[in-house]
Design a protein around this motif. Structure first.
Motif, PDB file in Angstrom:
ATOM      1  N   ILE A   1      31.214  26.838  41.342  1.00 49.12           N
ATOM      2  CA  ILE A   1      31.563  26.513  42.937  1.00 49.12           C
ATOM      3  C   ILE A   1      33.450  26.296  42.492  1.00 49.12           C
ATOM      4  CG2 ILE A   1      32.265  25.149  44.662  1.00 49.12           C
ATOM      5  CD1 ILE A   1      29.770  26.324  44.360  1.00 49.12           C
ATOM      6  N   GLY A   2      33.432  25.665  41.008  1.00 46.54           N
ATOM      7  CA  GLY A   2      35.009  25.772  40.612  1.00 46.54           C
ATOM      8  C   GLY A   2      35.032  26.659  40.391  1.00 46.54           C
ATOM      9  N   GLY A   3      34.674  27.884  39.852  1.00 46.16           N
ATOM     10  CA  GLY A   3      35.373  29.698  39.613  1.00 46.16           C
ATOM     11  C   GLY A   3      36.253  29.973  40.804  1.00 46.16           C
ATOM     12  N   ILE A   4      34.858  29.134  41.858  1.00 42.88           N
ATOM     13  CA  ILE A   4      35.375  30.055  43.393  1.00 42.88           C
ATOM     14  C   ILE A   4      36.848  29.374  43.708  1.00 42.88           C
ATOM     15  CG2 ILE A   4      34.787  30.271  45.873  1.00 42.88           C
ATOM     16  CD1 ILE A   4      32.155  30.575  44.887  1.00 42.88           C
ATOM     17  N   TYR A   5      37.278  28.351  43.074  1.00 42.36           N
ATOM     18  CA  TYR A   5      37.995  27.529  43.895  1.00 42.36           C
ATOM     19  C   TYR A   5      39.599  27.924  43.187  1.00 42.36           C
ATOM     20  CZ  TYR A   5      40.869  23.191  44.543  1.00 42.36           C
ATOM     21  OH  TYR A   5      42.853  22.797  45.053  1.00 42.36           O
ATOM     22  N   VAL A   6      39.418  28.129  41.973  1.00 41.25           N
ATOM     23  CA  VAL A   6      40.670  28.037  41.187  1.00 41.25           C
ATOM     24  C   VAL A   6      40.848  29.854  41.273  1.00 41.25           C
ATOM     25  CG1 VAL A   6      40.429  26.841  39.552  1.00 41.25           C
ATOM     26  CG2 VAL A   6      39.463  28.532  38.997  1.00 41.25           C
ATOM     27  N   GLY A   7      40.112  30.626  41.827  1.00 42.24           N
ATOM     28  CA  GLY A   7      40.406  32.115  42.157  1.00 42.24           C
ATOM     29  C   GLY A   7      39.518  32.794  41.192  1.00 42.24           C
ATOM     30  N   PHE A   8      38.957  31.965  39.823  1.00 37.62           N
ATOM     31  CA  PHE A   8      38.908  33.144  38.359  1.00 37.62           C
ATOM     32  C   PHE A   8      37.601  33.797  39.049  1.00 37.62           C
ATOM     33  CE2 PHE A   8      36.451  34.045  34.740  1.00 37.62           C
ATOM     34  CZ  PHE A   8      37.429  34.388  34.032  1.00 37.62           C
ATOM     35  N   PHE A   9      36.356  33.299  40.499  1.00 44.57           N
ATOM     36  CA  PHE A   9      35.833  34.189  40.442  1.00 44.57           C
ATOM     37  C   PHE A   9      35.246  34.334  42.169  1.00 44.57           C
ATOM     38  CE2 PHE A   9      33.158  31.787  37.101  1.00 44.57           C
ATOM     39  CZ  PHE A   9      33.176  32.945  36.711  1.00 44.57           C
ATOM     40  N   SER A  10      34.862  35.713  42.291  1.00 51.79           N
ATOM     41  CA  SER A  10      35.013  35.946  43.864  1.00 51.79           C
ATOM     42  C   SER A  10      33.343  35.315  43.751  1.00 51.79           C
ATOM     43  CB  SER A  10      34.725  37.856  44.144  1.00 51.79           C
ATOM     44  OG  SER A  10      33.715  37.859  43.882  1.00 51.79           O
ATOM     45  N   PRO A  11      32.671  34.776  45.574  1.00 55.62           N
ATOM     46  CA  PRO A  11      31.577  34.364  45.902  1.00 55.62           C
ATOM     47  C   PRO A  11      30.632  35.333  44.802  1.00 55.62           C
ATOM     48  CG  PRO A  11      32.893  33.976  47.542  1.00 55.62           C
ATOM     49  CD  PRO A  11      33.226  34.802  46.708  1.00 55.62           C
ATOM     50  N   VAL A  12      29.822  36.312  45.174  1.00 56.79           N
ATOM     51  CA  VAL A  12      29.341  37.638  44.804  1.00 56.79           C
ATOM     52  C   VAL A  12      29.558  37.195  43.168  1.00 56.79           C
ATOM     53  CG1 VAL A  12      28.900  40.396  44.233  1.00 56.79           C
ATOM     54  CG2 VAL A  12      30.013  39.411  45.856  1.00 56.79           C
ATOM     55  N   GLU A  13      31.132  37.202  42.661  1.00 59.40           N
ATOM     56  CA  GLU A  13      30.558  36.980  41.187  1.00 59.40           C
ATOM     57  C   GLU A  13      30.484  35.456  40.461  1.00 59.40           C
ATOM     58  OE1 GLU A  13      34.625  40.010  40.453  1.00 59.40           O
ATOM     59  OE2 GLU A  13      34.732  37.682  40.233  1.00 59.40           O
ATOM     60  N   ALA A  14      30.340  34.670  41.582  1.00 63.04           N
ATOM     61  CA  ALA A  14      30.041  32.777  41.323  1.00 63.04           C
ATOM     62  C   ALA A  14      28.318  33.529  41.446  1.00 63.04           C
ATOM     63  CB  ALA A  14      30.144  31.789  42.063  1.00 63.04           C
ATOM     64  N   ALA A  15      27.598  34.224  42.327  1.00 61.91           N
ATOM     65  CA  ALA A  15      27.174  33.889  42.411  1.00 61.91           C
ATOM     66  C   ALA A  15      25.607  34.533  41.216  1.00 61.91           C
ATOM     67  CB  ALA A  15      25.868  34.904  43.794  1.00 61.91           C
ATOM     68  N   ALA A  16      26.293  35.458  41.095  1.00 64.45           N
ATOM     69  CA  ALA A  16      26.033  36.657  39.439  1.00 64.45           C
ATOM     70  C   ALA A  16      25.895  35.170  38.378  1.00 64.45           C
ATOM     71  CB  ALA A  16      26.648  37.401  38.876  1.00 64.45           C
ATOM     72  N   VAL A  17      27.575  34.686  38.198  1.00 62.25           N
ATOM     73  CA  VAL A  17      27.077  34.703  36.837  1.00 62.25           C
ATOM     74  C   VAL A  17      26.440  32.924  36.768  1.00 62.25           C
ATOM     75  CG1 VAL A  17      28.780  32.348  35.898  1.00 62.25           C
ATOM     76  CG2 VAL A  17      30.043  34.433  36.778  1.00 62.25           C
ATOM     77  N   GLY A  18      26.263  32.245  37.964  1.00 61.75           N
ATOM     78  CA  GLY A  18      24.931  31.600  38.101  1.00 61.75           C
ATOM     79  C   GLY A  18      23.537  31.403  37.882  1.00 61.75           C
ATOM     80  N   ALA A  19      23.182  32.292  39.002  1.00 66.65           N
ATOM     81  CA  ALA A  19      22.403  33.500  38.141  1.00 66.65           C
ATOM     82  C   ALA A  19      21.879  33.748  37.326  1.00 66.65           C
ATOM     83  CB  ALA A  19      21.563  34.335  39.393  1.00 66.65           C
TER      84      ALA A  19
END
Length: 435
Positions: A235-253
């Motif tokens: 969630i923090g990665g999405i907020y600071v613009g480091f991840f897109s939602p798709v990238e955040a989902a991939a990293v999290g999983a």
């Protein structure tokens, strides 16, 4: 027949199919295909079906659905959800009503991993109900806390409800995820305040739990740190613009799988079941979205959304009054319809009205998802209530519904607070980097 009459017949047919327990996706598919065939032509209806299916199946942003669902399923299979509850249990379980409050915290934490209300209620019900029964909690409070806590799964990101809303309204999934964070935390805290108040007013409702030493609390908290870290990173990665939602989902999983394997908490068999459940859930969501993209053109051809928009905007009750009327419609529909069905049926009708009135679509999305949550514990459908009933078969259904009603009222308070103070939902998406 006029388009309006065809549209009305189609909507009535859809409600009839849903009343007959036809799955939402198939009911919408039948009505949408038949409606477009009547108002346009069968050839156009089947061409639309083919094009929309291909468009949705090839949509990169929809990858967030299976990835976040997989993250939640693996977290459940590896015992991460249990450690979330254990940490909350150790820290606040010794206060009056603490076990019920720990259940709410566990539901909130698990919601940040799986994004599913049903999964949150089912998982936390299995983990916590036996423990609360052991300490003589009133069944109305224990089952009510599990059913209501499970609703956090559709509000706290990642949320499949937000994904479906984003696809239907062409809004940013990342902004919607961030918009759900503070309202989700607010609702979680309101639930805990309610449990504390009920336990103080009626001590037999929520007795004190076992006292834990500082060392035991530290050990339990350490067990939950990996899960908390993964949630904050995505969630923090999405907020600071480091991840897109798709990238955040991939990293999290990916991190959940790697951690579970390294810690030797995931077997081949449990991983297989997690993947299988992920495929089944993703297929259900995709079928609903494909059917929605077939139903929406039918509604557009029938001009019903236009007529309703004209009627609502013509009312002399002001924008806030119209918004209240729309939310009231969701509360009433929640008594009879499942959440995704409500989203798909109402967005083509209500969303143009909301945009015309100048309301922020991200803020409206949070309000809609919150009212959908209320439907999850509203009689007679109340999906989460029946989920809890399956876990606690000895508790009468009337007691579970009685137990969730105080939580339902608290959720209504949360809706009112969001209407009065939109920045609760809009602060994070409006300050996100690149947002």
């Amino acid at each position: 027949m006029s388009p309006d009459l065809v549209g009305l017949i189609g909507i009535l047919a859809l409600f009839a199919l849903l009343a007959l327990r036809v799955p939402v996706a198939f009911a919408m598919f039948v009505v949408g295909l038949a409606g477009v065939s009547v108002l346009s032509s069968p050839a156009n209806a089947f061409n639309l079906l083919a094009s929309e299916t291909f468009t949705l199946a090839s949509s990169a942003e929809l990858i967030v659905v299976p990835l976040f669902i997989l993250m939640g399923n693996v977290a459940t299979a590896s015992g991460m959800s249990r450690r979330l509850y254990d940490a909350a249990y150790a820290i606040i379980g010794s206060i009056r009503g603490g076990l019920a409050s720990a259940t709410i915290v566990g539901c909130g934490g698990f919601a940040a991993l799986c994004g599913s209300s049903v999964a949150s209620a089912l998982t936390m019900g299995r983990v916590s109900l036996a423990e609360m029964e052991r300490f003589n909690y009133d069944p109305r409070l224990s089952t009510g806390a599990v059913a209501a806590g499970g609703t956090l799964g559709i509000l706290i990101p990642p949320s499949t409800g937000f994904v479906v809303y984003a696809i239907l309204t062409q809004q940013s999934i990342g902004r919607l995820f961030l918009a759900g964070v503070l309202p989700g935390i607010m609702l979680l805290l309101l639930f805990i305040l309610l449990i504390t108040a009920l336990s103080i007013m009626r001590p037999s409702y929520g007795p004190t739990g076992p006292h834990r030493s500082l060392r035991e609390k530290s050990v339990a908290l350490m067990g939950a740190i990996p899960i908390i870290g993964i949630v904050l990173l995505t969630i923090g990665g999405i907020y600071v613009g480091f991840f897109s939602p798709v990238e955040a989902a991939a990293v999290g999983a990916g991190l959940v799988i790697v951690f579970s394997v390294v810690a030797r908490q995931l077997t081949v068999k449990s991983f297989y079941h997690a993947v299988r459940d992920t495929i089944a859930t993703t297929a259900t969501v995709m079928l609903i979205l494909i059917s929605a993209h077939l139903l929406n053109p039918f509604l557009a051809l029938s001009r019903i959304p236009h007529e309703v928009a004209t009627l609502l905007t013509g009312l002399d009750i002001g924008p806030t009054g119209i918004l209240a009327l729309i939310l009231l419609c969701y509360l009433v529909l929640g008594l009879f319809l499942e959440g995704f069905a409500m989203l798909v049926l109402t967005m083509p009708i209500f969303f143009p009205v909301v945009v015309a009135l100048g309301f922020d679509p991200i803020w409206f999305g949070v309000l809609v998802v919150l009212t959908l949550e209320m439907g999850l514990i509203s009689p007679p459908v109340g999906v989460n209530v029946f989920i809890v009933k399956s876990v606690a078969p000895n508790v009468p259904l009337r007691d579970i519904f009685a137990g969730v009603m105080p939580f339902w009222l608290v959720m209504l308070v949360a809706v009112i607070l969001l209407v009065l103070f939109p920045q609760i939902a809009l602060f994070l998406p409006n300050t996100m980097i690149g947002g």
